[in-house]
Design an enzyme around this catalytic site. Structure first.
Site, short mmCIF file in Angstrom:
data_model
loop_
_atom_site.label_atom_id
_atom_site.label_comp_id
_atom_site.label_asym_id
_atom_site.label_seq_id
_atom_site.Cartn_x
_atom_site.Cartn_y
_atom_site.Cartn_z
N GLU A 1 30.17 37.70 31.38
CA GLU A 1 31.24 37.91 30.72
C GLU A 1 32.60 37.13 30.50
O GLU A 1 32.68 36.37 31.61
CB GLU A 1 32.50 39.48 31.26
CG GLU A 1 33.57 39.71 30.29
CD GLU A 1 34.82 40.57 31.05
OE1 GLU A 1 34.47 41.28 32.29
OE2 GLU A 1 35.57 40.80 30.84
N GLY B 1 34.93 38.42 42.01
CA GLY B 1 34.75 39.61 42.82
C GLY B 1 33.75 40.26 42.59
O GLY B 1 32.91 40.83 43.07
N ALA B 2 33.97 41.30 41.37
CA ALA B 2 33.25 42.12 40.91
C ALA B 2 32.72 42.23 39.35
O ALA B 2 33.62 41.79 38.92
CB ALA B 2 32.87 43.25 41.53
N MET B 3 31.92 42.79 38.77
CA MET B 3 31.15 42.92 37.07
C MET B 3 31.49 44.48 37.02
O MET B 3 30.21 45.22 37.80
CB MET B 3 30.81 41.93 36.59
CG MET B 3 30.26 41.79 35.16
SD MET B 3 32.46 41.72 34.34
CE MET B 3 31.61 42.95 32.55
N GLU B 4 31.72 45.00 35.80
CA GLU B 4 31.64 46.57 35.39
C GLU B 4 29.97 46.60 34.05
O GLU B 4 30.40 47.69 33.73
CB GLU B 4 33.36 47.27 34.55
CG GLU B 4 32.87 45.80 33.40
CD GLU B 4 34.46 45.53 33.49
OE1 GLU B 4 33.86 44.66 34.42
OE2 GLU B 4 34.91 45.05 32.48
N ASN B 5 29.62 45.66 34.34
CA ASN B 5 28.20 46.00 33.87
C ASN B 5 27.98 47.35 33.31
O ASN B 5 27.98 48.09 34.75
CB ASN B 5 26.56 44.90 33.98
CG ASN B 5 26.99 44.03 34.58
OD1 ASN B 5 27.87 42.59 34.02
ND2 ASN B 5 27.55 43.16 35.93
N HIS C 1 37.27 50.36 41.02
CA HIS C 1 37.91 49.41 39.42
C HIS C 1 36.77 49.29 38.19
O HIS C 1 36.87 50.01 37.52
CB HIS C 1 38.27 47.68 39.84
CG HIS C 1 38.61 46.88 39.29
ND1 HIS C 1 39.87 46.89 39.39
CD2 HIS C 1 37.71 46.51 37.60
CE1 HIS C 1 39.98 45.54 37.42
NE2 HIS C 1 39.28 46.33 37.23
N GLU C 2 36.11 48.60 39.04
CA GLU C 2 34.08 48.75 37.98
C GLU C 2 34.35 50.42 37.82
O GLU C 2 33.28 50.35 36.50
CB GLU C 2 33.50 48.01 38.80
CG GLU C 2 33.70 46.95 39.32
CD GLU C 2 34.48 45.66 39.03
OE1 GLU C 2 34.46 45.73 37.43
OE2 GLU C 2 34.72 44.85 39.03
N GLU D 1 40.95 46.01 31.72
CA GLU D 1 41.82 45.33 33.06
C GLU D 1 42.83 46.10 33.86
O GLU D 1 42.82 46.32 34.84
CB GLU D 1 41.91 43.96 33.10
CG GLU D 1 40.39 43.28 33.20
CD GLU D 1 39.42 43.23 33.61
OE1 GLU D 1 39.81 44.34 34.85
OE2 GLU D 1 38.23 43.28 33.20
ZN LIG Z 1 38.33 45.16 35.40
#
Ligand SMILES: [Zn+2]
Length: 791
Positions: A90, A223-227, A258-259, A281
């Site tokens: 992303e 941080g992290a990613m919502e794949n 969140h993810e 977001e």
């Molecule tokens: Zn997010």
């Protein structure tokens, strides 16, 4: 990596092209026939003239050189002597992994097949269908076909994994870690599975896939990613343990929640274009607090929300008071601009506006509206307006009007409140740290209390006079649901001071937030801020104390030599530490433990005798209460200099846990000796520790007045290699704006010259923002040193 992609195209445009970048294209064929192509690398376009307008299959054979120097796109996430090959795409890196139509609205069905060394684990968005031997020690992994999804959510990872599975509601939730780390993934696993079930209920839409992976990556740039179906995360978020200190456990757990929220909101229904990134977001941010609060009521998530998303760090109210701010719904002309909208305005302010809208339409209408929206646009794309329409239909209220006013205008209002006899006068104007000449009004939902009576109304105009008796109390923004800053007149501040002990925790924190913003803007004198800091000391509230400690840490970083600052901080940390207790009490709330961590860490940094006391505890570091470890590392560093440096460096290079390293870095950034600070800073760039650790030391050392200049010199020398490491992703600019405005506070002109020469195309607005923060800090420093002289 060698790749082959076959794209089925229906209704191709003329001329036809695919997005492609940093790839070597070997051949292109259309419907099985080789065809000529032009790879326009400058514009990242693979132009293929021979594609007919009907249905056709375009096949591209290509190769990709995986760089050793970046931690973004397709990269090697290194640990020990091994690595995990992983993707992070992303907003627009998919085109650097395979030629595609790399825009969120062009959803496609993905069939993924990967051939690699036999014996490695391969994770994709979808479950594995089968593994076939491919000869010569190789194997091919074939994955299930995905539903329609956007390219930026595509993911794969190849490496040695330990997996832990939890099946809930028929869905497999699986954590994948590098070897030896599986036992640290239980918190992430459990909360992700609980959140998944919670969201199924809330959204009233079943989880759309068959499994959900949480992949912990040893090097990760953000941080992290919502794949979709395969969340990727840095280890310090995914590998927190039950005995991790509450602040870090909370941050990690919430980032999983969140993810998981995105698996519907963002992944199942995706924004049409990056101008609605904020909607993804803000919504996931709001939901992560809502859901975590529901799962852990004692975590007091709404207080954490205010402190972390709205008030502090790069909180929304800070960024949104800069002249470089942007509307929540920003204009995004290209993907490079999209990179700069991953900020606290998209996350925090957007979440505040959504929270305000939820308050306006009611919780149930909000939930039902969201559910309608998800059902209507499943496997497709939508815009903000689609959501407002949906909320409007469910509530029967003019949601769009309120939403538009707050989302399409940058900034937020300053509300002045003054008492004139039996009238309260309110006026609004836009709030800015610098250059407050802008005009305009917002429809501000105000919750006000005067003399024990509460009233709610919308302040639509520039000013309003209300007939109320306010002889003993005047308070605006009750419950801190409004996104505005309040400036009272002197009489009203006196009332506020006498009522301060009776305010709720959120309201107390709100008062301190507003005063601090007004101090930065030069609209209140330091003595007024100091007066309320004393009130916080006399009326200890965990949330408010944490907030004030963070404020004072900044103020001390830029002007610890100012007598006013010394007066404000005098006795603040020790007296509050005494109140909350130097060691944990049975049955105390988690927030109290975190407050102790804040206070003890500051005291160890600023008070020699306390530092010595904590240094003694360091001998028993492994068994210390998790909230006291940072203070022990700081105390040890401050009192033991080079000996401590050697031991702490050794600990950090040997530690297998990013969560632990995060805490040890607090010690490594606490030295007073520039040479030792220098060594700490170099750790992240030498490859001796994970490259995702880079910002821990720099961010913390920039807040250490003794280390400030060293950080600035180091930053100048290493600017280019840091930028290369992050490959132009947003994380570089986030780090820059977190570090430079503090470390260069006495080098404003030089910093300006330095950055001007590096105003790379995609970095422009972030750099201007960083320079403005620097200017505000430098101005505040000057004022604090010259004791007053406020305009
Ligand atoms: Zn997010």
């Amino acid at each position: 990596m060698d790749g082959k992609v076959a794209v089925t195209v229906r209704g191709a445009t003329k001329p036809f092209s695919l997005d492609a970048s940093e790839l070597s294209i070997a051949s292109v064929s259309v419907n099985g026939r080789p065809t000529r192509f032009v790879f326009d690398e400058k514009h990242a376009k693979l132009r293929i003239p021979g594609v007919p307008t009907g249905q056709s299959v375009v096949e591209v054979e290509y190769s990709k050189q995986v760089s050793d120097d970046v931690i973004f796109g397709l990269y090697k996430s290194k640990y020990d002597k091994d690595y995990i090959l992983a993707t992070d795409l992303e907003p627009a890196e998919a085109r650097t992994v395979f030629p595609c139509v790399d825009e969120p609205a062009y959803k496609a069905v993905f069939k993924l097949q990967i051939t690699t060394d036999d014996g490695l684990g391969v994770i994709g968005n979808m479950p594995l269908v089968r593994r076939e031997g491919a000869g010569a020690g190789r194997a091919t992994y074939v994955f299930q076909e995905s539903p329609r999804m956007s390219t930026y959510l595509f993911f794969f990872a190849i490496g040695r994994f330990e997996e832990t599975k939890l099946t809930k509601g028929g869905i497999d939730v699986i954590t994948a870690t590098r070897p030896g780390q599986a036992e640290n993934s239980h918190v992430a696993l459990e909360i992700s599975a609980d959140a998944l079930l919670g969201y199924q209920n809330y959204y009233d839409v079943p989880y759309p896939l068959k499994k959900l992976h949480i992949v912990a990556l040893p090097e990760y740039h953000t941080g992290a990613m919502e794949n979709w179906g395969a969340i990727a995360s840095r280890e310090s978020y995914a590998l927190v343990r039950e005995d991790t200190n509450f602040r870090l456990k909370n941050r990690g757990a919430m980032s999983m929640v969140h993810e998981v929220a995105h698996q519907w909101f963002g992944d199942l229904v995706t924004m049409k274009w990056w101008d609605d990134l904020w909607l993804n977001e803000s919504f996931a941010t709001l939901m992560s607090y809502k859901m975590t609060q529901k799962l852990h009521p004692d975590w007091e998530m709404w207080g954490v929300f205010l402190k972390d998303e709205v008030f502090m760090r790069d909180g929304a109210m800070k960024l949104d008071a800069l002249s470089t701010t942007h509307p929540v719904q920003a204009r995004v002309r290209n993907v490079a601009e999209a990179t700069h909208t991953f900020d606290s305005i998209s996350y925090g302010k957007g979440a505040c506006v959504l929270r305000m809208l939820e308050g306006y339409v009611g919780e149930e209408a909000f939930r039902a509206g969201v559910s309608d929206y998800l059902k209507k646009f499943s496997f497709s794309n939508a815009t903000g307006k689609d959501l407002w329409d949906s909320l409007g239909r469910r509530s029967g209220l003019p949601v769009t009007r309120l939403a538009r006013a707050w989302l399409t205008r940058p900034g937020y209002p300053l509300v002045r409140a003054s008492i004139r006899g039996n009238k309260v006068e309110l006026t609004q104007r836009p709030f800015r740290f610098i250059g407050g000449r802008a005009s305009g009004t917002w429809p501000i939902p105000i919750r006000m209390r005067t003399d024990g009576k509460e009233r709610s109304f919308i302040l639509n105009r520039k000013s309003a006079r209300l007939s109320v008796t306010a002889s003993s109390e005047l308070f605006l923004n009750l419950g801190r649901t409004g996104f505005f800053v309040t400036l009272y007149d002197a009489g009203a501040y006196d009332l506020l001071a006498s009522n301060f002990p009776r305010l709720s925790s959120h309201d107390k924190a709100g008062v301190m937030n507003d005063l601090y913003l007004l101090l930065q803007a030069g609209l209140v004198m330091p003595d007024l801020y100091a007066r309320f800091v004393s009130l916080c000391r006399a009326n200890p509230d965990p949330l408010t104390v944490q907030l004030v400690v963070e404020q004072l840490r900044i103020v001390e970083a830029i002007a610890s030599d100012s007598p006013i600052v010394q007066g404000i901080t005098h006795n603040f940390y020790p007296s509050l530490l005494e109140h909350f207790g130097e060691s944990p009490q049975p049955g105390e709330q988690p927030m109290v433990g975190t407050t102790r961590e804040y206070l003890a860490s500051r005291l160890a940094q600023t008070d020699r005798s306390y530092a010595e006391k904590m240094a003694k505890l360091f001998d028993n570091y492994a068994n210390l209460d998790p909230n006291l470890k940072a203070a022990a590392a700081i105390g040890f560093a401050v009192t033991n200099g080079p000996r401590a440096a050697k031991i702490l460096q050794d600990m950090v290079t040997r530690s297998q846990s990013e969560v632990e390293r995060d805490v040890i870095y607090r010690g490594l950034s606490a030295f007073r000796d520039p040479k030792l600070i220098q060594e700490s800073l170099d750790l992240g760039l030498t490859g001796r520790v994970s490259r995702s650790d880079l910002h821990y030391v720099a961010g913390s050392a920039a807040r250490n007045p003794y280390a400030r200049d060293t950080v600035w010199q180091w930053m100048k020398r290493n600017y280019d290699s840091m930028r290369t490491l992050y490959a132009g992703s947003q994380q570089f600019y986030i780090d820059l704006s977190n570090i430079l405005p503090l470390c260069a506070v006495e080098h404003q002109a030089e910093a300006k010259r330095f950055l001007s020469g590096r105003r790379l195309r995609e970095g422009g607005s972030s750099m201007i923002r960083t320079l403005e923060m620097l200017r505000i800090n430098a101005r505040l420093r000057k004022r604090l040193l010259s004791s007053g002289n406020y305009d």
